[in-house]
Write a protein that holds these residues in place. Structure first.
Motif: not given
Lengths: 201, 188
Positions: B18-28, B42-53, B75-77
Protein backbone atom coordinates in the motif's frame (compact mmCIF):
# COMPACT_ATOMS: atom_id res chain seq x y z
CA UNK A 1 -16.52 -28.39 22.72
CA UNK A 2 -19.16 -30.61 24.29
CA UNK A 3 -20.12 -32.02 20.93
CA UNK A 4 -17.30 -33.49 18.80
CA UNK A 5 -16.64 -31.51 15.65
CA UNK A 6 -17.58 -34.33 13.30
CA UNK A 7 -21.00 -34.58 14.90
CA UNK A 8 -21.62 -30.85 14.80
CA UNK A 9 -21.64 -30.93 11.00
CA UNK A 10 -24.28 -33.59 10.49
CA UNK A 11 -25.57 -36.89 11.78
CA UNK A 12 -23.43 -39.97 12.07
CA UNK A 13 -24.79 -43.02 10.22
CA UNK A 14 -25.57 -44.57 13.60
CA UNK A 15 -27.73 -41.60 14.51
CA UNK A 16 -29.61 -41.90 11.21
CA UNK A 17 -30.17 -45.55 11.96
CA UNK A 18 -31.47 -44.57 15.40
CA UNK A 19 -33.95 -42.13 13.86
CA UNK A 20 -35.17 -44.71 11.39
CA UNK A 21 -35.54 -47.42 14.03
CA UNK A 22 -38.38 -45.32 15.38
CA UNK A 23 -40.53 -46.01 12.30
CA UNK A 24 -43.38 -48.51 12.47
CA UNK A 25 -43.08 -51.91 10.79
CA UNK A 26 -45.46 -54.86 10.48
CA UNK A 27 -44.60 -58.06 12.31
CA UNK A 28 -46.01 -61.54 12.84
CA UNK A 29 -45.69 -62.21 16.53
CA UNK A 30 -44.93 -65.71 17.69
CA UNK A 31 -46.07 -65.00 21.19
CA UNK A 32 -49.41 -63.99 22.60
CA UNK A 33 -49.46 -61.11 25.04
CA UNK A 34 -53.20 -60.45 24.90
CA UNK A 35 -54.87 -61.55 28.07
CA UNK A 36 -58.47 -62.39 28.63
CA UNK A 37 -60.36 -60.52 31.29
CA UNK A 38 -60.22 -63.52 33.52
CA UNK A 39 -56.47 -63.85 33.25
CA UNK A 40 -56.07 -60.15 33.87
CA UNK A 41 -58.14 -60.31 36.98
CA UNK A 42 -56.22 -63.28 38.28
CA UNK A 43 -52.73 -62.09 37.51
CA UNK A 44 -52.02 -58.88 35.60
CA UNK A 45 -48.45 -60.07 35.10
CA UNK A 46 -45.83 -58.06 33.31
CA UNK A 47 -47.22 -55.44 30.93
CA UNK A 48 -45.29 -53.28 28.52
CA UNK A 49 -45.53 -49.67 29.39
CA UNK A 50 -43.69 -47.49 26.93
CA UNK A 51 -43.48 -43.73 26.96
CA UNK A 52 -42.03 -43.10 23.50
CA UNK A 53 -44.40 -45.26 21.50
CA UNK A 54 -47.80 -46.84 21.65
CA UNK A 55 -47.78 -49.81 24.00
CA UNK A 56 -51.33 -51.01 23.38
CA UNK A 57 -50.33 -53.06 20.32
CA UNK A 58 -47.50 -54.68 22.20
CA UNK A 59 -49.81 -55.73 24.99
CA UNK A 60 -52.36 -57.10 22.51
CA UNK A 61 -50.21 -59.34 20.37
CA UNK A 62 -51.73 -62.63 19.25
CA UNK A 63 -49.45 -65.21 17.70
CA UNK A 64 -49.50 -65.09 13.87
CA UNK A 65 -51.83 -62.08 13.79
CA UNK A 66 -49.87 -59.32 12.16
CA UNK A 67 -49.54 -56.03 13.98
CA UNK A 68 -47.51 -52.86 13.72
CA UNK A 69 -44.72 -52.00 16.15
CA UNK A 70 -41.70 -49.75 15.99
CA UNK A 71 -38.69 -51.09 14.17
CA UNK A 72 -36.39 -51.23 17.17
CA UNK A 73 -38.90 -53.32 19.06
CA UNK A 74 -39.42 -55.59 16.08
CA UNK A 75 -35.67 -56.16 15.81
CA UNK A 76 -35.45 -56.93 19.53
CA UNK A 77 -38.28 -59.45 19.33
CA UNK A 78 -36.80 -60.93 16.17
CA UNK A 79 -33.49 -61.40 17.91
CA UNK A 80 -35.20 -63.52 20.53
CA UNK A 81 -37.16 -65.49 17.96
CA UNK A 82 -40.44 -64.05 19.17
CA UNK A 83 -41.63 -62.65 15.86
CA UNK A 84 -41.23 -62.63 12.11
CA UNK A 85 -40.88 -59.30 10.35
CA UNK A 86 -43.21 -58.66 7.44
CA UNK A 87 -40.98 -57.25 4.74
CA UNK A 88 -42.26 -53.93 3.35
CA UNK A 89 -43.80 -54.19 -0.10
CA UNK A 90 -41.14 -52.06 -1.79
CA UNK A 91 -38.45 -54.49 -0.71
CA UNK A 92 -39.29 -57.19 -3.23
CA UNK A 93 -37.40 -58.18 -6.31
CA UNK A 94 -40.19 -57.07 -8.59
CA UNK A 95 -40.60 -53.67 -6.99
CA UNK A 96 -36.88 -52.97 -6.77
CA UNK A 97 -36.56 -53.80 -10.42
CA UNK A 98 -39.21 -51.21 -11.22
CA UNK A 99 -37.32 -48.59 -9.22
CA UNK A 100 -34.11 -49.49 -10.97
CA UNK A 101 -35.76 -49.22 -14.34
CA UNK A 102 -37.06 -45.76 -13.44
CA UNK A 103 -33.60 -44.70 -12.29
CA UNK A 104 -32.03 -45.81 -15.55
CA UNK A 105 -34.75 -44.23 -17.69
CA UNK A 106 -34.61 -40.84 -15.97
CA UNK A 107 -31.03 -39.70 -15.65
CA UNK A 108 -32.04 -36.44 -14.01
CA UNK A 109 -34.50 -37.72 -11.41
CA UNK A 110 -34.56 -40.03 -8.44
CA UNK A 111 -37.20 -42.75 -8.07
CA UNK A 112 -39.56 -42.36 -5.15
CA UNK A 113 -38.07 -44.95 -2.85
CA UNK A 114 -39.02 -44.45 0.80
CA UNK A 115 -36.88 -41.92 2.64
CA UNK A 116 -35.35 -44.66 4.76
CA UNK A 117 -34.80 -47.35 2.11
CA UNK A 118 -31.07 -47.74 2.52
CA UNK A 119 -31.16 -48.16 6.28
CA UNK A 120 -34.25 -50.34 6.40
CA UNK A 121 -33.01 -52.65 3.68
CA UNK A 122 -29.56 -53.12 5.18
CA UNK A 123 -31.03 -53.60 8.67
CA UNK A 124 -33.47 -56.20 7.46
CA UNK A 125 -30.89 -58.00 5.34
CA UNK A 126 -28.65 -58.29 8.35
CA UNK A 127 -31.18 -59.11 11.03
CA UNK A 128 -34.00 -61.03 9.43
CA UNK A 129 -32.70 -62.49 6.20
CA UNK A 130 -34.92 -65.59 6.75
CA UNK A 131 -38.14 -63.58 6.49
CA UNK A 132 -37.76 -62.64 2.82
CA UNK A 133 -39.80 -64.26 0.05
CA UNK A 134 -37.14 -63.55 -2.57
CA UNK A 135 -33.55 -64.76 -2.36
CA UNK A 136 -31.68 -62.26 -0.23
CA UNK A 137 -28.52 -62.21 -2.34
CA UNK A 138 -30.53 -61.04 -5.35
CA UNK A 139 -32.24 -58.36 -3.28
CA UNK A 140 -28.89 -57.25 -1.94
CA UNK A 141 -27.46 -56.89 -5.41
CA UNK A 142 -30.53 -54.92 -6.57
CA UNK A 143 -30.21 -52.58 -3.61
CA UNK A 144 -26.52 -52.20 -4.36
CA UNK A 145 -27.35 -51.39 -7.99
CA UNK A 146 -29.85 -48.79 -6.90
CA UNK A 147 -27.39 -47.26 -4.52
CA UNK A 148 -24.71 -46.97 -7.14
CA UNK A 149 -26.96 -45.51 -9.79
CA UNK A 150 -28.23 -42.92 -7.34
CA UNK A 151 -24.74 -42.15 -6.06
CA UNK A 152 -23.68 -41.50 -9.64
CA UNK A 153 -26.55 -39.07 -10.08
CA UNK A 154 -25.75 -37.32 -6.80
CA UNK A 155 -22.15 -36.81 -7.85
CA UNK A 156 -23.28 -35.54 -11.22
CA UNK A 157 -25.64 -33.11 -9.51
CA UNK A 158 -22.88 -31.75 -7.29
CA UNK A 159 -21.36 -29.88 -10.22
CA UNK A 160 -24.46 -27.70 -10.36
CA UNK A 161 -24.09 -26.37 -6.83
CA UNK A 162 -24.86 -22.67 -6.58
CA UNK A 163 -25.20 -20.00 -3.96
CA UNK A 164 -28.96 -20.03 -3.73
CA UNK A 165 -30.58 -23.45 -3.62
CA UNK A 166 -30.55 -27.13 -4.45
CA UNK A 167 -33.50 -29.40 -5.19
CA UNK A 168 -33.19 -33.00 -4.03
CA UNK A 169 -36.50 -34.76 -4.50
CA UNK A 170 -36.77 -38.36 -3.34
CA UNK A 171 -33.27 -38.48 -1.97
CA UNK A 172 -33.18 -40.57 1.19
CA UNK A 173 -31.97 -39.32 4.54
CA UNK A 174 -28.81 -41.41 4.46
CA UNK A 175 -27.89 -40.18 0.99
CA UNK A 176 -28.49 -36.58 1.99
CA UNK A 177 -26.37 -37.07 5.07
CA UNK A 178 -23.61 -38.50 2.92
CA UNK A 179 -23.39 -35.39 0.76
CA UNK A 180 -24.10 -32.92 3.54
CA UNK A 181 -20.59 -31.77 4.53
CA UNK A 182 -19.49 -31.28 0.96
CA UNK A 183 -22.63 -29.65 -0.40
CA UNK A 184 -23.17 -27.41 2.63
CA UNK A 185 -19.51 -26.40 2.84
CA UNK A 186 -19.23 -25.48 -0.81
CA UNK A 187 -22.62 -23.78 -1.02
CA UNK A 188 -21.92 -21.75 2.08
CA UNK A 189 -18.63 -20.55 0.65
CA UNK A 190 -20.27 -19.76 -2.70
CA UNK A 191 -22.83 -17.70 -0.84
CA UNK A 192 -20.29 -15.67 1.11
CA UNK A 193 -18.23 -15.09 -2.03
CA UNK A 194 -21.36 -14.01 -3.88
CA UNK A 195 -22.40 -11.70 -1.05
CA UNK A 196 -18.94 -10.21 -0.74
CA UNK A 197 -19.06 -8.43 -4.09
CA UNK A 198 -22.77 -7.62 -3.96
CA UNK A 199 -22.75 -5.87 -0.63
CA UNK A 200 -25.30 -3.08 -0.70
CA UNK A 201 -24.30 -1.65 2.66
CA UNK B 1 -15.67 -15.74 9.55
CA UNK B 2 -15.86 -15.23 13.27
CA UNK B 3 -13.86 -13.08 15.62
CA UNK B 4 -12.23 -16.12 17.25
CA UNK B 5 -11.68 -17.99 13.99
CA UNK B 6 -7.97 -18.93 13.96
CA UNK B 7 -7.81 -19.25 10.20
CA UNK B 8 -9.38 -15.84 9.82
CA UNK B 9 -6.84 -14.32 12.18
CA UNK B 10 -3.98 -15.93 10.28
CA UNK B 11 -5.40 -14.74 6.98
CA UNK B 12 -5.70 -11.22 8.35
CA UNK B 13 -1.97 -11.23 9.05
CA UNK B 14 -1.12 -11.42 5.35
CA UNK B 15 0.69 -8.33 4.15
CA UNK B 16 -0.59 -6.21 1.28
CA UNK B 17 1.29 -3.49 -0.58
CA UNK B 18 0.00 0.00 0.00
CA UNK B 19 0.98 3.63 -0.31
CA UNK B 20 0.61 6.37 2.28
CA UNK B 21 -1.31 9.49 1.31
CA UNK B 22 -0.08 11.60 4.23
CA UNK B 23 2.99 12.50 6.19
CA UNK B 24 2.43 10.98 9.60
CA UNK B 25 4.85 11.67 12.44
CA UNK B 26 5.84 8.81 14.70
CA UNK B 27 4.70 6.02 12.45
CA UNK B 28 8.15 5.27 11.07
CA UNK B 29 8.24 1.95 12.91
CA UNK B 30 5.97 0.58 10.20
CA UNK B 31 8.84 1.08 7.82
CA UNK B 32 11.42 -0.25 10.25
CA UNK B 33 12.86 3.04 11.46
CA UNK B 34 11.09 3.97 14.68
CA UNK B 35 11.04 7.55 15.82
CA UNK B 36 10.92 8.92 12.30
CA UNK B 37 7.82 10.20 10.53
CA UNK B 38 6.36 8.26 7.67
CA UNK B 39 6.43 10.24 4.49
CA UNK B 40 3.80 10.77 1.88
CA UNK B 41 3.86 8.27 -1.00
CA UNK B 42 5.91 5.80 1.02
CA UNK B 43 5.24 2.31 -0.28
CA UNK B 44 5.16 -0.45 2.28
CA UNK B 45 3.56 -3.78 3.00
CA UNK B 46 1.12 -3.86 5.90
CA UNK B 47 -1.01 -6.66 7.34
CA UNK B 48 -4.57 -6.77 6.11
CA UNK B 49 -6.12 -6.17 9.53
CA UNK B 50 -4.38 -2.81 9.58
CA UNK B 51 -4.82 -1.66 6.00
CA UNK B 52 -8.43 -2.58 5.60
CA UNK B 53 -9.24 0.11 8.14
CA UNK B 54 -6.59 2.60 7.07
CA UNK B 55 -7.78 2.36 3.48
CA UNK B 56 -11.27 3.42 4.56
CA UNK B 57 -10.67 6.01 7.25
CA UNK B 58 -9.26 9.37 6.30
CA UNK B 59 -7.48 12.10 8.23
CA UNK B 60 -9.67 14.63 9.97
CA UNK B 61 -8.31 17.70 8.26
CA UNK B 62 -8.64 21.10 9.87
CA UNK B 63 -10.12 22.62 6.75
CA UNK B 64 -13.69 22.06 5.66
CA UNK B 65 -13.78 18.30 5.95
CA UNK B 66 -17.34 17.75 4.91
CA UNK B 67 -16.90 18.94 1.34
CA UNK B 68 -16.26 15.41 0.16
CA UNK B 69 -15.02 12.12 1.52
CA UNK B 70 -11.64 12.60 3.09
CA UNK B 71 -8.69 11.00 1.38
CA UNK B 72 -7.94 7.75 3.26
CA UNK B 73 -4.62 7.30 5.07
CA UNK B 74 -3.39 4.65 2.70
CA UNK B 75 -4.18 3.49 -0.76
CA UNK B 76 -4.15 -0.24 -1.44
CA UNK B 77 -2.05 -1.24 -4.43
CA UNK B 78 -3.03 -4.27 -6.50
CA UNK B 79 -1.32 -7.24 -4.83
CA UNK B 80 0.46 -10.10 -6.59
CA UNK B 81 -2.17 -12.41 -5.18
CA UNK B 82 -4.85 -11.17 -7.55
CA UNK B 83 -2.68 -10.15 -10.45
CA UNK B 84 -4.13 -10.88 -13.91
CA UNK B 85 -1.45 -13.58 -14.20
CA UNK B 86 -3.01 -15.50 -11.30
CA UNK B 87 -6.58 -14.99 -12.46
CA UNK B 88 -5.68 -16.24 -15.92
CA UNK B 89 -4.05 -19.30 -14.43
CA UNK B 90 -7.24 -19.97 -12.46
CA UNK B 91 -9.43 -19.56 -15.50
CA UNK B 92 -7.31 -21.82 -17.65
CA UNK B 93 -7.24 -24.77 -15.28
CA UNK B 94 -8.30 -24.46 -11.69
CA UNK B 95 -7.67 -28.07 -10.74
CA UNK B 96 -4.05 -28.09 -11.79
CA UNK B 97 -3.29 -24.91 -9.90
CA UNK B 98 -1.09 -24.98 -6.79
CA UNK B 99 -3.33 -22.74 -4.71
CA UNK B 100 -1.45 -23.43 -1.49
CA UNK B 101 1.74 -21.92 -2.87
CA UNK B 102 -0.11 -18.81 -4.05
CA UNK B 103 -1.58 -18.31 -0.60
CA UNK B 104 -2.71 -20.79 2.06
CA UNK B 105 -5.70 -18.54 2.74
CA UNK B 106 -6.57 -17.66 -0.81
CA UNK B 107 -10.37 -17.85 -0.54
CA UNK B 108 -10.55 -15.82 2.64
CA UNK B 109 -8.28 -13.12 1.27
CA UNK B 110 -10.02 -13.00 -2.08
CA UNK B 111 -13.35 -12.72 -0.36
CA UNK B 112 -12.14 -9.81 1.75
CA UNK B 113 -10.64 -8.17 -1.30
CA UNK B 114 -13.88 -8.55 -3.23
CA UNK B 115 -15.74 -7.01 -0.29
CA UNK B 116 -13.40 -4.04 -0.14
CA UNK B 117 -13.66 -3.24 -3.83
CA UNK B 118 -17.01 -4.84 -4.78
CA UNK B 119 -15.03 -6.76 -7.35
CA UNK B 120 -17.65 -8.76 -9.27
CA UNK B 121 -15.18 -10.26 -11.69
CA UNK B 122 -12.97 -11.61 -8.93
CA UNK B 123 -15.90 -13.17 -7.15
CA UNK B 124 -17.09 -14.83 -10.37
CA UNK B 125 -13.64 -16.28 -10.95
CA UNK B 126 -13.61 -17.48 -7.35
CA UNK B 127 -17.00 -19.16 -7.66
CA UNK B 128 -16.01 -20.98 -10.82
CA UNK B 129 -12.74 -22.06 -9.26
CA UNK B 130 -14.42 -23.29 -6.09
CA UNK B 131 -16.88 -25.42 -8.05
CA UNK B 132 -14.23 -26.87 -10.31
CA UNK B 133 -11.77 -27.65 -7.55
CA UNK B 134 -14.59 -28.82 -5.31
CA UNK B 135 -15.41 -31.61 -7.75
CA UNK B 136 -11.84 -32.79 -7.59
CA UNK B 137 -11.73 -32.52 -3.81
CA UNK B 138 -14.91 -34.54 -3.54
CA UNK B 139 -13.54 -37.23 -5.83
CA UNK B 140 -10.37 -37.55 -3.79
CA UNK B 141 -12.26 -37.47 -0.51
CA UNK B 142 -14.72 -40.26 -1.33
CA UNK B 143 -12.28 -42.60 -3.00
CA UNK B 144 -10.13 -43.31 0.04
CA UNK B 145 -10.12 -46.81 1.46
CA UNK B 146 -11.42 -47.11 5.01
CA UNK B 147 -8.90 -49.68 6.14
CA UNK B 148 -5.74 -47.65 5.98
CA UNK B 149 -4.80 -44.02 6.05
CA UNK B 150 -1.66 -44.32 4.02
CA UNK B 151 -2.63 -45.98 0.77
CA UNK B 152 -3.34 -42.74 -0.99
CA UNK B 153 -2.03 -42.84 -4.46
CA UNK B 154 0.75 -40.50 -5.37
CA UNK B 155 -1.70 -38.62 -7.55
CA UNK B 156 -4.03 -37.78 -4.72
CA UNK B 157 -1.18 -36.83 -2.38
CA UNK B 158 0.12 -34.38 -4.95
CA UNK B 159 -3.31 -32.82 -5.36
CA UNK B 160 -3.85 -32.52 -1.62
CA UNK B 161 -0.62 -30.56 -1.33
CA UNK B 162 -2.16 -27.85 -3.46
CA UNK B 163 -5.26 -27.25 -1.33
CA UNK B 164 -5.72 -24.02 0.55
CA UNK B 165 -6.84 -24.07 4.19
CA UNK B 166 -10.54 -23.75 3.47
CA UNK B 167 -10.42 -26.55 0.93
CA UNK B 168 -8.59 -28.70 3.44
CA UNK B 169 -11.43 -28.44 5.93
CA UNK B 170 -13.90 -29.35 3.19
CA UNK B 171 -11.74 -32.30 2.22
CA UNK B 172 -11.41 -33.45 5.79
CA UNK B 173 -15.13 -33.19 6.58
CA UNK B 174 -16.12 -34.98 3.39
CA UNK B 175 -13.52 -37.65 3.94
CA UNK B 176 -14.44 -38.34 7.56
CA UNK B 177 -18.13 -38.46 6.72
CA UNK B 178 -17.51 -40.85 3.86
CA UNK B 179 -15.38 -43.14 6.00
CA UNK B 180 -18.06 -43.25 8.69
CA UNK B 181 -20.61 -44.14 6.05
CA UNK B 182 -18.48 -46.93 4.64
CA UNK B 183 -17.82 -48.28 8.11
CA UNK B 184 -21.53 -48.34 8.84
CA UNK B 185 -22.32 -50.10 5.57
CA UNK B 186 -19.76 -52.83 6.24
CA UNK B 187 -20.70 -53.44 9.86
CA UNK B 188 -24.44 -53.51 9.28
Amino acid sequence: MALPRDLSIGFSPQEIQFLIENEPIRIMPRITTRKTKKQLAKDPGAQWSLITCDDSTVNNMVAMNSCEVTLWLALLLKQQGKCNIVVPSWLTLQQLEKYLEFELKNPSRFSNLPWNWLVVSSLLFARCSDDFQDPVHLLRSKVQDLREVRLGKVNKGLQYLNESHLQLENLSLMEINEMRPYACGIMDKLRTIHDSSNDTT
Amino acid sequence: MGYYDIDDILADGTRFPCRFNYDVPGLGYLEGNPGRPISKNAKLELPLWMVHLLAVVGAQSNEDSRVEEPLPFVELLPPDLFAPRVLNAIKSGATSLDLHSISPHFYTLAEKWATLFSDKELSQVLKDMLLERGQEINNHAISVSMFSNCNQTNDSAVFLQTLDEFEKTIYRDTNVNCKEMKKWLVLK
